[in-house]
Design a protein around this motif. Structure first.
Motif, PDB file in Angstrom:
ATOM      1  N   ALA A 116      38.428  37.199  33.849  1.00 43.81           N
ATOM      2  CA  ALA A 116      38.738  37.479  35.258  1.00 43.81           C
ATOM      3  C   ALA A 116      40.132  38.108  35.381  1.00 43.81           C
ATOM      4  N   GLY A 117      41.065  37.678  34.532  1.00 47.55           N
ATOM      5  CA  GLY A 117      42.399  38.290  34.501  1.00 47.55           C
ATOM      6  C   GLY A 117      42.322  39.767  34.140  1.00 47.55           C
ATOM      7  N   LYS A 118      41.422  40.073  33.203  1.00 50.00           N
ATOM      8  CA  LYS A 118      41.238  41.483  32.815  1.00 50.00           C
ATOM      9  C   LYS A 118      40.629  42.289  33.966  1.00 50.00           C
ATOM     10  N   VAL A 119      39.752  41.652  34.721  1.00 50.63           N
ATOM     11  CA  VAL A 119      39.166  42.330  35.885  1.00 50.63           C
ATOM     12  C   VAL A 119      40.262  42.590  36.933  1.00 50.63           C
ATOM     13  N   GLU A 120      41.134  41.602  37.129  1.00 55.76           N
ATOM     14  CA  GLU A 120      42.269  41.785  38.059  1.00 55.76           C
ATOM     15  C   GLU A 120      43.107  42.988  37.623  1.00 55.76           C
ATOM     16  N   ASP A 121      43.358  43.101  36.314  1.00 56.12           N
ATOM     17  CA  ASP A 121      44.107  44.262  35.801  1.00 56.12           C
ATOM     18  C   ASP A 121      43.388  45.565  36.136  1.00 56.12           C
ATOM     19  N   ALA A 122      42.066  45.556  35.935  1.00 53.26           N
ATOM     20  CA  ALA A 122      41.279  46.773  36.195  1.00 53.26           C
ATOM     21  C   ALA A 122      41.296  47.124  37.682  1.00 53.26           C
ATOM     22  N   ILE A 123      41.281  46.097  38.539  1.00 58.29           N
ATOM     23  CA  ILE A 123      41.371  46.346  39.985  1.00 58.29           C
ATOM     24  C   ILE A 123      42.724  47.003  40.302  1.00 58.29           C
ATOM     25  N   ALA A 124      43.774  46.456  39.702  1.00 55.90           N
ATOM     26  CA  ALA A 124      45.120  46.983  39.960  1.00 55.90           C
ATOM     27  C   ALA A 124      45.254  48.441  39.535  1.00 55.90           C
ATOM     28  N   GLU A 125      44.521  48.817  38.494  1.00 54.43           N
ATOM     29  CA  GLU A 125      44.586  50.201  37.993  1.00 54.43           C
ATOM     30  C   GLU A 125      43.600  51.128  38.697  1.00 54.43           C
ATOM     31  N   SER A 126      42.732  50.566  39.547  1.00 56.47           N
ATOM     32  CA  SER A 126      41.714  51.394  40.198  1.00 56.47           C
ATOM     33  C   SER A 126      42.307  52.106  41.420  1.00 56.47           C
ATOM     34  N   ASP A 127      41.490  52.935  42.066  1.00 55.42           N
ATOM     35  CA  ASP A 127      41.950  53.655  43.258  1.00 55.42           C
ATOM     36  C   ASP A 127      42.097  52.736  44.470  1.00 55.42           C
ATOM     37  N   PHE A 128      41.509  51.531  44.377  1.00 56.59           N
ATOM     38  CA  PHE A 128      41.567  50.604  45.518  1.00 56.59           C
ATOM     39  C   PHE A 128      42.162  49.259  45.133  1.00 56.59           C
ATOM     40  N   PRO A 129      43.422  49.285  44.644  1.00 55.16           N
ATOM     41  CA  PRO A 129      44.000  48.030  44.157  1.00 55.16           C
ATOM     42  C   PRO A 129      44.123  46.977  45.252  1.00 55.16           C
ATOM     43  N   MET A 130      44.161  47.389  46.525  1.00 57.76           N
ATOM     44  CA  MET A 130      44.330  46.420  47.608  1.00 57.76           C
ATOM     45  C   MET A 130      43.025  46.108  48.323  1.00 57.76           C
ATOM     46  N   ASP A 131      41.936  46.708  47.875  1.00 64.57           N
ATOM     47  CA  ASP A 131      40.684  46.561  48.626  1.00 64.57           C
ATOM     48  C   ASP A 131      39.580  45.833  47.875  1.00 64.57           C
ATOM     49  N   SER A 132      39.837  45.502  46.623  1.00 63.38           N
ATOM     50  CA  SER A 132      38.860  44.716  45.867  1.00 63.38           C
ATOM     51  C   SER A 132      39.488  43.385  45.520  1.00 63.38           C
ATOM     52  N   PHE A 133      38.673  42.328  45.530  1.00 58.48           N
ATOM     53  CA  PHE A 133      39.214  40.976  45.345  1.00 58.48           C
ATOM     54  C   PHE A 133      38.320  40.104  44.478  1.00 58.48           C
ATOM     55  N   ILE A 134      38.955  39.180  43.785  1.00 63.45           N
ATOM     56  CA  ILE A 134      38.218  38.040  43.235  1.00 63.45           C
ATOM     57  C   ILE A 134      38.591  36.856  44.114  1.00 63.45           C
ATOM     58  N   ALA A 135      37.606  36.255  44.746  1.00 65.54           N
ATOM     59  CA  ALA A 135      37.866  35.170  45.701  1.00 65.54           C
ATOM     60  C   ALA A 135      37.228  33.867  45.222  1.00 65.54           C
ATOM     61  N   PRO A 136      38.030  32.956  44.690  1.00 65.28           N
ATOM     62  CA  PRO A 136      37.483  31.659  44.271  1.00 65.28           C
ATOM     63  C   PRO A 136      37.373  30.699  45.449  1.00 65.28           C
TER      64      PRO A 136
END
Lengths: 441, 100
Positions: A116-136
């Protein structure tokens, strides 16, 4: 949140995380919802993640120190047990040391959290770093359907909207049932209860005991006495400084035979050969989880509908055909394929079944469904009493005769084998089994 | 030999909202069915957390506190007595695995 996501993924297990990683890499806006405190908090597996797909999600993961996996498989062992004996087929090879590895042992609370940490990294590097979330900490109560099409999810009073929903909720697939792809009641016929202990050792002691070097590890499956006459088998995997030892037990058979999984686990641990293998150490966790048997008859009616895709164990994608207990590799690949279908749906601006069905086609063409389709007979054979009772008894009986030297004239091996066969089975049964085996494997 | 009793095993499990006295049960069992028409009362022996118990009169009782959300009872009960769900993160009990 008023915005509309391209996709909502339910469940941060292997399938959901693989889907999320794929969506992030393709610059999609998504929400990954997990009911546990963190990704992995509620996830249990045996568990070996077989195959090399992990390297697609996390390139060169083996170079990272303290990554989320435990050990890579360098040694495989299949052990037949009767009451007194163990007879193993053991394979160790330095080719297993080549990267990408073809199997890593994982403990899900740690592994899923790391992934999940790696997914967070990938979100941060994507075009929508503020629009995708992991919500526990969110439990999804319902997939929202409008005119037969999924439009989001509801949790309590709150709704989140999306063009598509990937259901990766695991084997206890309540949402898959809610959207009508699985029956409301799924009978016990094709599920097993998995039960496991994690036992901790001094790491050096563990490595010496199992003859492990570096981060090499061992997988051992057991068949026979382990399950006390109940359909199923046992497993032992080496982690960094712990082992995972457990059983998978046919649930219908448990019910019919009136047995308790936790009693059978102690029965397994008390076997003389197993007892020597696991002596010492401290039990640090006890866990259990239902798993699918690999029999396709339990699978949902379909794995897609308008705006919805089902992957991983929610789709009952798991198989043990005698070679290995595979499930997380199926979860990973199905998650990747589901996300790729969503990417395509966005490009075409069509999330209806006509696009969603491409997921099913891709899955059918992948090793996941190809293997599940080819090895159905092997699954049935492995779950037959002959395989989990007669064959292990016969093999151990022969082993006892063959390896015992007692200053008496030694009969020819063929005669020993004939005696063992007569005692535990018959030539006719064995021929049938051999014929079935040759056909199914 | 590191053989543990079930109570010792369950003592190793971390539960959420463990300190809360009032929790919302995530599984609802109609024990009237267990105690009238069920021929096997199988949950009392197949549940890996022993949430289903049988008293000396052969009556089935259910408590959700030790549940580890494995799903076994949902499939094992073929009598329609088990209404299974996941615990609510806020007001349910449920498990958090340290190893998993």
């Amino acid at each position: 949140m008023d915005e509309k996501f391209d996709c909502i993924i339910v469940g941060a297990g292997v399938a959901g995380l693989a889907a999320a990683m794929t969506l992030a890499r393709n610059n999609m806006k998504f929400l990954l919802i997990e009911k546990g405190e963190f990704a992995g908090a509620k996830n249990v597996s045996g568990g070996v993640l077989w195959g090399s797909d992990l390297a697609k999600l996390v390139p060169n993961y083996w170079e990272e120190e303290n990554a989320g996996w435990e050990r890579y498989i360098t040694q495989r062992r299949l052990t037949f047990l009767d009451e007194q004996s163990s007879f193993s087929i053991d394979f160790k090879s330095s080719h297993f040391q080549e990267t990408p590895y073809t199997g890593v042992v994982v403990l899900r609370s740690k592994f899923d959290r790391w992934l999940a940490g790696k997914v967070e990294d990938a979100i941060a590097e994507s075009d929508f770093p503020m629009d995708s979330f992991i919500a526990p900490n969110i439990k999804v109560d319902e997939v929202l359907m409008e005119d037969g099409k999924a439009v989001g999810i509801r949790t309590g009073e709150e709704e989140f909207h999306a063009n598509s929903v990937i259901i990766a909720e695991g084997v206890n697939n309540l949402l898959t049932r809610q959207v009508g792809l699985q029956d409301d009641y799924v009978p016990a016929d094709h599920v097993l209860t998995g039960i496991k202990e994690v036992i901790r050792y001094d790491q050096e002691k563990l490595e010496d005991r199992f003859q492990l070097s570096g981060l090499g590890g061992m997988s051992n499956e057991y068949i026979g006495y382990a399950t006390d006459g109940v359909e199923g088998g046992g497993f032992l995997y080496t982690n960094r400084d712990t082992i995972s030892i457990g059983l998978v037990l046919g649930l219908k058979d448990l019910r019919e035979k009136g047995k308790s999984p936790h009693d059978i686990l102690n029965h397994f641990k008390k076997h003389p050969a197993v007892r020597d293998t696991i002596r010492g150490g401290e039990v640090v966790e006890y866990s259990a989880h239902v798993v699918s048997s690999g029999d396709k008859r339990i699978m949902p009616k379909e794995l897609y509908k308008d705006g919805v895709l089902i992957c991983g164990e929610a789709a009952n994608l798991l198989m043990n055909a005698g070679k290995a207990i595979q499930g997380m590799d199926y979860a990973m690949r199905s998650g990747i394929l589901a996300a790729e279908t969503i990417v395509k749906a966005k490009e075409q601006d069509d999330y209806s079944s006509s696009t969603m069905k491409e997921y099913r086609q891709a899955l059918d063409e992948s090793f996941v469904m190809k293997d599940m389709n080819s090895f159905q007979d092997a699954v049935h054979m492995l779950h037959s009493p002959q395989m989990f009772k007669d064959v292990p008894n016969l093999i151990c009986d022969f082993g006892r005769k063959f390896f015992t030297i007692d200053n008496e004239p030694t009969p020819k091996s063929r005669k020993m084998l004939a005696e063992s066969i007569k005692k535990h089975s018959s030539y006719w049964d064995l021929m049938k089994l051999g014929f079935k085996g040759a056909k199914s494997l | 030999m590191n053989l543990l009793k079930l109570t010792e095993r369950l003592g190793l499990v971390s539960y959420r909202n463990q300190a809360k006295s009032e929790i919302k049960p995530h599984i609802v069992v109609d024990t009237d069915i267990c105690n009238s028409t069920c021929p096997h009362k199988c949950t009392t022996y197949v549940c890996p957390a022993n949430c289903y118990t049988m008293d000396e009169n052969g009556k089935v009782h259910f408590q959700v506190e030790d549940c580890i959300e494995c799903g076994t009872c949902m499939y094992a009960c073929d009598q329609g007595a088990v209404d299974w769900n996941y615990p609510d993160p806020e007001i349910g009990r449920g498990v958090t695995w340290n190893y998993g």
